[in-house]
Design a protein around this motif. Structure first.
Motif, PDB file in Angstrom:
ATOM      1  N   UNK A 100       6.647  -4.207  -2.295  1.00 25.46           N
ATOM      2  CA  UNK A 100       5.814  -5.374  -2.551  1.00 25.46           C
ATOM      3  C   UNK A 100       4.881  -5.596  -1.375  1.00 25.46           C
ATOM      4  N   UNK A 101       3.768  -6.265  -1.628  1.00 24.04           N
ATOM      5  CA  UNK A 101       2.748  -6.418  -0.604  1.00 24.04           C
ATOM      6  C   UNK A 101       3.204  -7.309   0.545  1.00 24.04           C
ATOM      7  N   UNK A 102       4.135  -8.192   0.278  1.00 26.74           N
ATOM      8  CA  UNK A 102       4.637  -9.057   1.345  1.00 26.74           C
ATOM      9  C   UNK A 102       5.335  -8.233   2.428  1.00 26.74           C
ATOM     10  N   UNK A 103       6.156  -7.259   1.996  1.00 29.37           N
ATOM     11  CA  UNK A 103       6.828  -6.385   2.956  1.00 29.37           C
ATOM     12  C   UNK A 103       5.832  -5.478   3.656  1.00 29.37           C
ATOM     13  N   UNK A 104       4.857  -4.966   2.914  1.00 33.18           N
ATOM     14  CA  UNK A 104       3.808  -4.121   3.497  1.00 33.18           C
ATOM     15  C   UNK A 104       3.063  -4.879   4.589  1.00 33.18           C
ATOM     16  N   UNK A 105       2.751  -6.136   4.308  1.00 31.72           N
ATOM     17  CA  UNK A 105       2.033  -6.958   5.290  1.00 31.72           C
ATOM     18  C   UNK A 105       2.872  -7.177   6.553  1.00 31.72           C
ATOM     19  N   UNK A 106       4.142  -7.528   6.378  1.00 32.46           N
ATOM     20  CA  UNK A 106       5.018  -7.818   7.511  1.00 32.46           C
ATOM     21  C   UNK A 106       5.201  -6.596   8.407  1.00 32.46           C
TER      22      UNK A 106
END
Length: 349
Positions: free
Chosen positions: A206-212
């Motif tokens: 998910x993009x949230x994990x990618x961002x973090x």
């Protein structure tokens, strides 16, 4: 003879800190710049969102995000939902007399004439790749992202590849995240794509994990495929090391391990090369002594074993036998040799 110089727009100027251009201009959009310029122009006044909206035409709901962007760069500071200029920014804008600081390129004298300013001292700048240090960067808004996507072929390629990897169409927010990782964080396209593939491989696609994780990589200076590959190898090995510890200690399924727990796993298994059997021995001794599992206490036990070259149970038995004998030798003797005592001549009284 009288002389009058018409300065036009230069008769009324205000300073803009160089940091805004050097660090914030490239990644900000028109909304953010309009808000900041209006705030700088009216720095001697107390403004609210409605005042800024009226003066700039920016929607009231977009103003907090714009201001927070400049907070992330250190141009503004925020305390209890109130925005102010940090002391460093104030020093760049006005001196005590509310005049422009002496190291600006052009000054306006009291008689409105242009005066060229020569800086007293300039430090030599060493060009180097700066590491990303903003803890929580602001993602670009929808309008700016759409404009960039229309003209930036590299961004369009990244979005297409990401959609193919995820197997779905990305939302506007997802694309904003990719743009932030690419521009603000400075991660190359191939590194971002490797990051996405890694997140999917660990079941967190998910993009949230990618961002973090992406922000963390940028802060660690992961800017090449080789560095990214080494980082992933390191993460996987750390996970394996802690899996050994958690299995031995029976602490599986307790959620995400803490940073300290992962450090213990790397040290005990990765660096000191202790086997599960030795870990279990240290664990049981800890529980017998403390009545509970204590990772710090276990670390003390293993540290002593490592310092004494103990690698297996045979080494441990030999070491403890030797330690026991040495301890016995140091104990004072409490027995008395009466045969020798009787031989002593005792004078008559």
């Amino acid at each position: 003879m009288s002389i009058k110089i018409n300065l036009g727009a230069w008769s009324s100027v205000f300073a803009v800190p160089s940091k805004i251009v050097d660090e914030g201009l490239k990644y900000s959009d028109g909304v953010k710049l309009k808000v900041l310029l209006y705030v700088l122009r009216n720095s001697d006044k107390e403004l609210d969102d409605k005042d800024i909206s009226k003066g700039t035409g920016v929607n009231v709901t977009d103003i907090p995000e714009a201001l927070d962007y400049w907070v992330s760069l250190g141009v503004l500071s925020k305390v209890n939902d109130e925005y102010t200029f940090p002391e460093s920014t104030n020093a760049e804008i006005y001196n005590k007399n509310n005049s422009l600081k002496e190291n600006t390129d052009v000054l306006i004298s009291d008689n409105n004439s242009l005066v060229e300013n020569t800086p007293i001292e300039k430090e030599e700048k060493i060009e180097q790749k700066q590491r990303f240090t903003v803890t929580r960067p602001q993602k670009p808004d929808y309008v700016f992202t759409s404009q960039r996507l229309a003209v930036d072929e590299e961004l369009a390629l990244l979005v297409n590849e990401a959609q193919s990897t995820f197997g779905k169409t990305l939302s506007n927010s997802d694309i904003s995240t990719l743009l932030m990782l690419k521009d603000t964080c400075g991660l190359p396209l191939d590194v971002i794509l490797m990051l996405i593939q890694y997140c999917i491989s660990i079941g967190k696609g998910n993009m949230r994990t990618v961002e973090k994780i992406g922000i963390g990589w940028a802060d660690d200076g992961i800017y090449t495929l080789e560095a990214a590959d080494n980082k992933i190898r390191q993460i996987k090995q750390t996970s394996k090391n802690f899996a050994v510890v958690s299995s031995v200690f029976g602490i599986s399924n307790v959620g995400t391990p803490t940073k300290k727990q992962l450090e213990y796993g790397d040290k005990w298994v990765g660096e000191w090369k202790f086997s599960p059997e030795m870990l279990r021995e240290a664990y049981e001794r800890c529980v017998d002594t403390k009545g509970m599992m204590n990772l710090k206490y276990i670390d003390g036990i293993l540290k002593r074993w490592h310092a004494n070259g103990i690698r297996n149970t045979n080494d441990l038995i030999t070491f403890e036998k030797l330690s026991s004998k040495q301890g016995d030798k140091k104990k004072p003797s409490s027995s008395i040799d009466y045969s020798k005592l009787n031989k002593l001549s005792i004078p008559d009284v």
